[in-house]
Motif scaffolding. Structure first.
Motif, PDB file in Angstrom:
ATOM      1  N   ILE A   1       0.834  -1.208   0.000  1.00 57.24           N
ATOM      2  CA  ILE A   1       0.000   0.000   0.000  1.00 57.24           C
ATOM      3  C   ILE A   1       0.864   1.250   0.000  1.00 57.24           C
ATOM      4  O   ILE A   1       0.632   2.185  -0.779  1.00 57.24           O
ATOM      5  CB  ILE A   1      -0.946  -0.008   1.214  1.00 57.24           C
ATOM      6  N   ARG A   2       1.866   1.290   0.852  1.00 62.89           N
ATOM      7  CA  ARG A   2       2.699   2.489   0.955  1.00 62.89           C
ATOM      8  C   ARG A   2       3.480   2.753  -0.320  1.00 62.89           C
ATOM      9  O   ARG A   2       3.736   3.898  -0.666  1.00 62.89           O
ATOM     10  CB  ARG A   2       3.643   2.361   2.156  1.00 62.89           C
ATOM     11  N   GLU A   3       3.847   1.692  -1.012  1.00 62.40           N
ATOM     12  CA  GLU A   3       4.637   1.860  -2.229  1.00 62.40           C
ATOM     13  C   GLU A   3       3.777   2.133  -3.457  1.00 62.40           C
ATOM     14  O   GLU A   3       4.260   2.733  -4.422  1.00 62.40           O
ATOM     15  CB  GLU A   3       5.476   0.604  -2.474  1.00 62.40           C
ATOM     16  N   ASN A   4       2.501   1.715  -3.424  1.00 64.17           N
ATOM     17  CA  ASN A   4       1.707   1.739  -4.658  1.00 64.17           C
ATOM     18  C   ASN A   4       0.369   2.454  -4.555  1.00 64.17           C
ATOM     19  O   ASN A   4      -0.362   2.502  -5.545  1.00 64.17           O
ATOM     20  CB  ASN A   4       1.451   0.299  -5.128  1.00 64.17           C
ATOM     21  N   ALA A   5       0.029   2.993  -3.385  1.00 67.50           N
ATOM     22  CA  ALA A   5      -1.286   3.614  -3.228  1.00 67.50           C
ATOM     23  C   ALA A   5      -1.516   4.730  -4.237  1.00 67.50           C
ATOM     24  O   ALA A   5      -2.620   4.886  -4.765  1.00 67.50           O
ATOM     25  CB  ALA A   5      -1.443   4.158  -1.810  1.00 67.50           C
ATOM     26  N   CYS A   6      -0.479   5.505  -4.526  1.00 69.79           N
ATOM     27  CA  CYS A   6      -0.615   6.636  -5.443  1.00 69.79           C
ATOM     28  C   CYS A   6      -0.540   6.223  -6.909  1.00 69.79           C
ATOM     29  O   CYS A   6      -0.637   7.072  -7.803  1.00 69.79           O
ATOM     30  CB  CYS A   6       0.446   7.689  -5.135  1.00 69.79           C
ATOM     31  N   LEU A   7      -0.371   4.942  -7.150  1.00 72.16           N
ATOM     32  CA  LEU A   7      -0.327   4.433  -8.523  1.00 72.16           C
ATOM     33  C   LEU A   7      -1.648   3.808  -8.930  1.00 72.16           C
ATOM     34  O   LEU A   7      -1.742   3.140  -9.961  1.00 72.16           O
ATOM     35  CB  LEU A   7       0.796   3.393  -8.664  1.00 72.16           C
TER      36      LEU A   7
ATOM     37  N   ASP B   1      -9.324   2.362   3.483  1.00 78.76           N
ATOM     38  CA  ASP B   1      -8.996   3.515   4.343  1.00 78.76           C
ATOM     39  C   ASP B   1      -7.498   3.809   4.308  1.00 78.76           C
ATOM     40  O   ASP B   1      -7.089   4.970   4.216  1.00 78.76           O
ATOM     41  CB  ASP B   1      -9.418   3.236   5.788  1.00 78.76           C
ATOM     42  N   GLU B   2      -6.684   2.758   4.408  1.00 78.38           N
ATOM     43  CA  GLU B   2      -5.241   2.969   4.431  1.00 78.38           C
ATOM     44  C   GLU B   2      -4.727   3.459   3.076  1.00 78.38           C
ATOM     45  O   GLU B   2      -3.824   4.308   3.021  1.00 78.38           O
ATOM     46  CB  GLU B   2      -4.523   1.685   4.837  1.00 78.38           C
ATOM     47  N   ILE B   3      -5.282   2.953   1.995  1.00 79.24           N
ATOM     48  CA  ILE B   3      -4.899   3.447   0.669  1.00 79.24           C
ATOM     49  C   ILE B   3      -5.184   4.949   0.579  1.00 79.24           C
ATOM     50  O   ILE B   3      -4.347   5.734   0.112  1.00 79.24           O
ATOM     51  CB  ILE B   3      -5.653   2.677  -0.438  1.00 79.24           C
ATOM     52  N   MET B   4      -6.366   5.365   1.055  1.00 81.61           N
ATOM     53  CA  MET B   4      -6.719   6.777   1.010  1.00 81.61           C
ATOM     54  C   MET B   4      -5.823   7.603   1.926  1.00 81.61           C
ATOM     55  O   MET B   4      -5.435   8.723   1.576  1.00 81.61           O
ATOM     56  CB  MET B   4      -8.183   6.964   1.401  1.00 81.61           C
ATOM     57  N   ASN B   5      -5.458   7.060   3.080  1.00 82.83           N
ATOM     58  CA  ASN B   5      -4.566   7.790   3.992  1.00 82.83           C
ATOM     59  C   ASN B   5      -3.221   8.080   3.342  1.00 82.83           C
ATOM     60  O   ASN B   5      -2.667   9.173   3.475  1.00 82.83           O
ATOM     61  CB  ASN B   5      -4.357   6.988   5.275  1.00 82.83           C
ATOM     62  N   VAL B   6      -2.671   7.089   2.640  1.00 83.35           N
ATOM     63  CA  VAL B   6      -1.381   7.279   1.977  1.00 83.35           C
ATOM     64  C   VAL B   6      -1.507   8.334   0.881  1.00 83.35           C
ATOM     65  O   VAL B   6      -0.628   9.196   0.716  1.00 83.35           O
ATOM     66  CB  VAL B   6      -0.866   5.949   1.391  1.00 83.35           C
ATOM     67  N   ARG B   7      -2.599   8.292   0.139  1.00 87.91           N
ATOM     68  CA  ARG B   7      -2.799   9.282  -0.925  1.00 87.91           C
ATOM     69  C   ARG B   7      -2.927  10.690  -0.346  1.00 87.91           C
ATOM     70  O   ARG B   7      -2.373  11.655  -0.893  1.00 87.91           O
ATOM     71  CB  ARG B   7      -4.049   8.923  -1.736  1.00 87.91           C
ATOM     72  N   ILE B   8      -3.663  10.805   0.753  1.00 90.45           N
ATOM     73  CA  ILE B   8      -3.847  12.124   1.375  1.00 90.45           C
ATOM     74  C   ILE B   8      -2.516  12.661   1.887  1.00 90.45           C
ATOM     75  O   ILE B   8      -2.198  13.842   1.712  1.00 90.45           O
ATOM     76  CB  ILE B   8      -4.884  12.035   2.512  1.00 90.45           C
ATOM     77  N   ARG B   9      -1.725  11.795   2.543  1.00 91.15           N
ATOM     78  CA  ARG B   9      -0.420  12.270   3.050  1.00 91.15           C
ATOM     79  C   ARG B   9       0.465  12.740   1.910  1.00 91.15           C
ATOM     80  O   ARG B   9       1.159  13.766   2.032  1.00 91.15           O
ATOM     81  CB  ARG B   9       0.269  11.141   3.836  1.00 91.15           C
TER      82      ARG B   9
ATOM     83  N   GLU C   1      -3.663  13.692  -9.867  1.00 91.55           N
ATOM     84  CA  GLU C   1      -3.207  12.583 -10.717  1.00 91.55           C
ATOM     85  C   GLU C   1      -2.016  11.863 -10.093  1.00 91.55           C
ATOM     86  O   GLU C   1      -1.950  10.630 -10.094  1.00 91.55           O
ATOM     87  CB  GLU C   1      -2.850  13.106 -12.106  1.00 91.55           C
ATOM     88  N   GLN C   2      -1.072  12.613  -9.543  1.00 90.43           N
ATOM     89  CA  GLN C   2       0.118  12.002  -8.954  1.00 90.43           C
ATOM     90  C   GLN C   2      -0.192  11.200  -7.694  1.00 90.43           C
ATOM     91  O   GLN C   2       0.558  10.287  -7.323  1.00 90.43           O
ATOM     92  CB  GLN C   2       1.154  13.078  -8.611  1.00 90.43           C
ATOM     93  N   CYS C   3      -1.294  11.521  -7.045  1.00 86.31           N
ATOM     94  CA  CYS C   3      -1.630  10.857  -5.776  1.00 86.31           C
ATOM     95  C   CYS C   3      -2.668   9.753  -5.935  1.00 86.31           C
ATOM     96  O   CYS C   3      -3.120   9.184  -4.936  1.00 86.31           O
ATOM     97  CB  CYS C   3      -2.116  11.884  -4.766  1.00 86.31           C
ATOM     98  N   GLY C   4      -3.045   9.456  -7.168  1.00 85.49           N
ATOM     99  CA  GLY C   4      -3.937   8.328  -7.399  1.00 85.49           C
ATOM    100  C   GLY C   4      -5.413   8.636  -7.321  1.00 85.49           C
ATOM    101  O   GLY C   4      -6.243   7.712  -7.336  1.00 85.49           O
ATOM    102  N   PHE C   5      -5.787   9.923  -7.215  1.00 85.00           N
ATOM    103  CA  PHE C   5      -7.203  10.284  -7.242  1.00 85.00           C
ATOM    104  C   PHE C   5      -7.680  10.305  -8.696  1.00 85.00           C
ATOM    105  O   PHE C   5      -6.964  10.748  -9.590  1.00 85.00           O
ATOM    106  CB  PHE C   5      -7.431  11.649  -6.594  1.00 85.00           C
TER     107      PHE C   5
ATOM    108  N   MET D   1     -10.493  14.412  -5.223  1.00 85.30           N
ATOM    109  CA  MET D   1      -9.522  14.776  -4.198  1.00 85.30           C
ATOM    110  C   MET D   1     -10.096  15.851  -3.278  1.00 85.30           C
ATOM    111  O   MET D   1      -9.933  15.789  -2.048  1.00 85.30           O
ATOM    112  CB  MET D   1      -8.218  15.270  -4.836  1.00 85.30           C
ATOM    113  N   GLY D   2     -10.778  16.831  -3.857  1.00 85.70           N
ATOM    114  CA  GLY D   2     -11.383  17.881  -3.045  1.00 85.70           C
ATOM    115  C   GLY D   2     -12.434  17.341  -2.097  1.00 85.70           C
ATOM    116  O   GLY D   2     -12.503  17.737  -0.929  1.00 85.70           O
ATOM    117  N   ALA D   3     -13.250  16.399  -2.575  1.00 87.61           N
ATOM    118  CA  ALA D   3     -14.283  15.813  -1.728  1.00 87.61           C
ATOM    119  C   ALA D   3     -13.665  15.024  -0.577  1.00 87.61           C
ATOM    120  O   ALA D   3     -14.151  15.076   0.563  1.00 87.61           O
ATOM    121  CB  ALA D   3     -15.185  14.909  -2.568  1.00 87.61           C
ATOM    122  N   VAL D   4     -12.572  14.302  -0.860  1.00 87.43           N
ATOM    123  CA  VAL D   4     -11.893  13.531   0.182  1.00 87.43           C
ATOM    124  C   VAL D   4     -11.287  14.470   1.226  1.00 87.43           C
ATOM    125  O   VAL D   4     -11.388  14.230   2.433  1.00 87.43           O
ATOM    126  CB  VAL D   4     -10.802  12.628  -0.440  1.00 87.43           C
TER     127      VAL D   4
END
Length: 363
Positions: A261-267, A299-307, A325-329, A335-338
Motif C-alpha cells: 500500500i505504501r509503495e503503490n497507493a498513489c499508482l 482507508d489505508e490506501i486513502m490515507n497514503v494518498r492524502i499524506r 493525478e500524482q496521488c492516485g485520485f 480529491m477535493g471531496a476527500v
C-alpha cells in the motif's frame, strides 16, 4: 502585518522566571501578545486596560483570551502514527502539573481507549530538584522502559523529553524503533536531527498560533469582544524520522500488505491488487487488516494518498489537477471531496495554511 496594515512593534524576549518589566506599568501601546506565565503577569496585563492575547496558556482562568495549539489534535496525530505502524502497546512520557502535557496525555489515553488499547504513563516533575540529577532521573525512566510490553509505541510530550527517552532506551539496551518507537512534539529540527536515532515528531501549528493571535489582537483593538472560549489551532502532520520508521507487525502477510500500500497507493492500486500481492484472499486480508489496524484496506490506501497530496500541496507549486493525478485520485474534484470529508478543508485551503506556516517558520 504584511496582509493587513503596519504595526509599530516592540519585542522584548524574556525568561519565564523574570519579574514583569517595569515599563509595562506605564506603556502607551494599543495591544499585547504575551506568554502569560504567572498570575502576577496576568494581573498586571489586565490592569493596563488594553487588549491582550495569551499565546501560552499555562495559567488557567486569567480572563485573557487564549490562542494555542490543539493538544488533543497533537495527540491524535501521534496515536494514529503509531497505530498505522501496527503497535499494540503504548506509553506516554510527560511532565506532571503542566497543563499542555496533561492534555496531551489525557487525549492520548482517550484515543487509545476508543481503539481498544491501554496507555502506560510516566511523568516527571517540572523544574524539580531532580533536574540537577540527570543520572538519578534516567535510572527511573530506564526502569519504566524496561517494564513496557514490547514492541511499544511511545508518545513524548515534547522533543526535549524525546531526547531523554532515547538516551534512556540506549541505557536500557532497548532497540529504537524495533522494540520502542518514539514520537515527540514540536518538530524542533536541530534537536530531532542530533538525536540518535533521529526523532520523529508532531509538527504543531506554532506559526499559525502567532498568525491567529495577531488576527485576534487586531480585531480586539478594533473594538470586537473577546471570544468566550480559547481558540485552538489544528496541527500539521508527523515528521517521520528513524525513531518511528518501522512496522510492528508479526503477521508477515499483513506486513506485506502495508508495504504494498505504501509503495503503490498513489499508482492506483486496488484492494484486490493488495490482497493478491499479500498472498491472501480479499475477505481474509480485510478481516485480518481490520483486526490489526481498526480500519479497512481502502482507508489505508486513502490515507497514503492524502499524506502524499498534503506533502505536494505544501512543498510544491504543482496545480491541483497534477497533484490529484500524482496521488492516485481519479480526478481533482474527488480529491477535493476527500479533503473536505477527512481534513475539513479544501486542498487550496490546506495549501494556504501550509504556506503561511512555512513563511512564518522561515522568518
Amino acid at each position: 502585518i504584511r496582509e493587513h496594515h503596519r504595526w509599530a512593534l516592540f519585542h522584548e524576549p524574556r525568561l519565564f522566571q523574570d519579574e514583569p518589566p517595569e515599563w509595562l506599568k506605564t506603556w502607551e501601546g494599543d495591544g499585547i501578545i504575551a506568554r502569560v506565565h504567572s498570575p502576577k503577569v496576568a494581573e498586571l496585563l489586565l490592569r493596563r486596560g488594553i487588549p491582550v492575547v495569551d499565546a501560552l496558556g499555562i495559567i488557567p482562568e486569567t480572563g485573557i483570551p487564549l490562542v494555542h495549539v490543539d493538544d488533543r489534535e497533537i495527540a491524535r496525530l501521534a496515536v494514529e502514527h503509531l497505530l498505522d505502524r501496527g503497535f499494540r502497546n503504548f506509553g506516554f512520557f510527560g511532565i506532571t502539573g503542566v497543563n499542555w502535557s496533561e492534555r496531551r496525555r489525557d487525549a492520548c489515553g482517550d484515543f487509545l481507549s476508543k481503539a481498544g488499547f491501554q496507555l502506560s504513563v510516566f511523568e516527571e516533575t517540572h523544574f524539580s530538584q531532580m533536574d540537577r540529577h540527570w543520572e538519578k532521573r534516567a535510572d527511573v525512566l530506564v526502569r519504566w522502559i524496561v517494564k513496557l510490553p514490547k514492541p511499544a509505541g511511545v508518545m513524548v510530550c515534547s522533543d526535549q523529553k524525546g531526547i531523554h527517552l532515547l538516551e534512556a532506551c540506549r541505557r536500557a539496551g532497548v532497540a529504537v524503533p524495533d522494540e520502542v518507537a518514539v514520537v515527540g512534539v514540536d518538530n524542533d529540527e536541530p534537536l530531532c536531527e542530533i538525536a540518535i536515532p533521529s526523532l520523529s515528531s508532531v509538527w504543531p501549528a506554532h506559526a499559525q498560533v502567532g498568525y491567529r493571535a495577531a488576527g485576534l489582537l487586531d480585531r480586539l483593538m478594533a473594538g470586537e469582544r473577546a471570544p468566550a472560549q480559547p481558540i485552538f489551532v489544528s496541527s500539521g502532520s508527523v515528521k517521520t524520522r528513524q525513531s518511528s520508521d518501522t512496522l510492528a507487525i508479526r503477521d508477515q502477510n499483513l506486513a506485506k500488505a502495508v508495504s504494498v500500500i505504501r509503495e503503490n497507493a498513489c499508482l492506483g492500486i486496488s484492494v484486490d491488487d493488495v490482497a493478491a500481492r499479500a498472498g491472501l484472499s480479499r475477505s481474509v486480508l480485510q478481516r485480518r487488516f481490520r483486526q490489526q489496524f481498526g480500519k479497512t484496506i481502502h482507508d489505508e490506501i486513502m490515507n497514503v494518498r492524502i499524506r502524499r497530496a498534503c506533502h505536494l500541496l505544501g512543498e510544491t507549486d504543482f496545480p491541483l489537477l497534477d497533484i490529484a493525478e500524482q496521488c492516485g485520485f481519479s480526478h481533482q474534484e474527488y480529491m477535493g471531496a476527500v479533503f473536505r470529508a477527512r481534513l475539513k478543508k479544501t486542498p487550496a485551503e490546506f495549501r494556504r495554511t501550509a504556506r503561511q506556516m512555512d513563511s512564518s517558520n522561515g522568518a
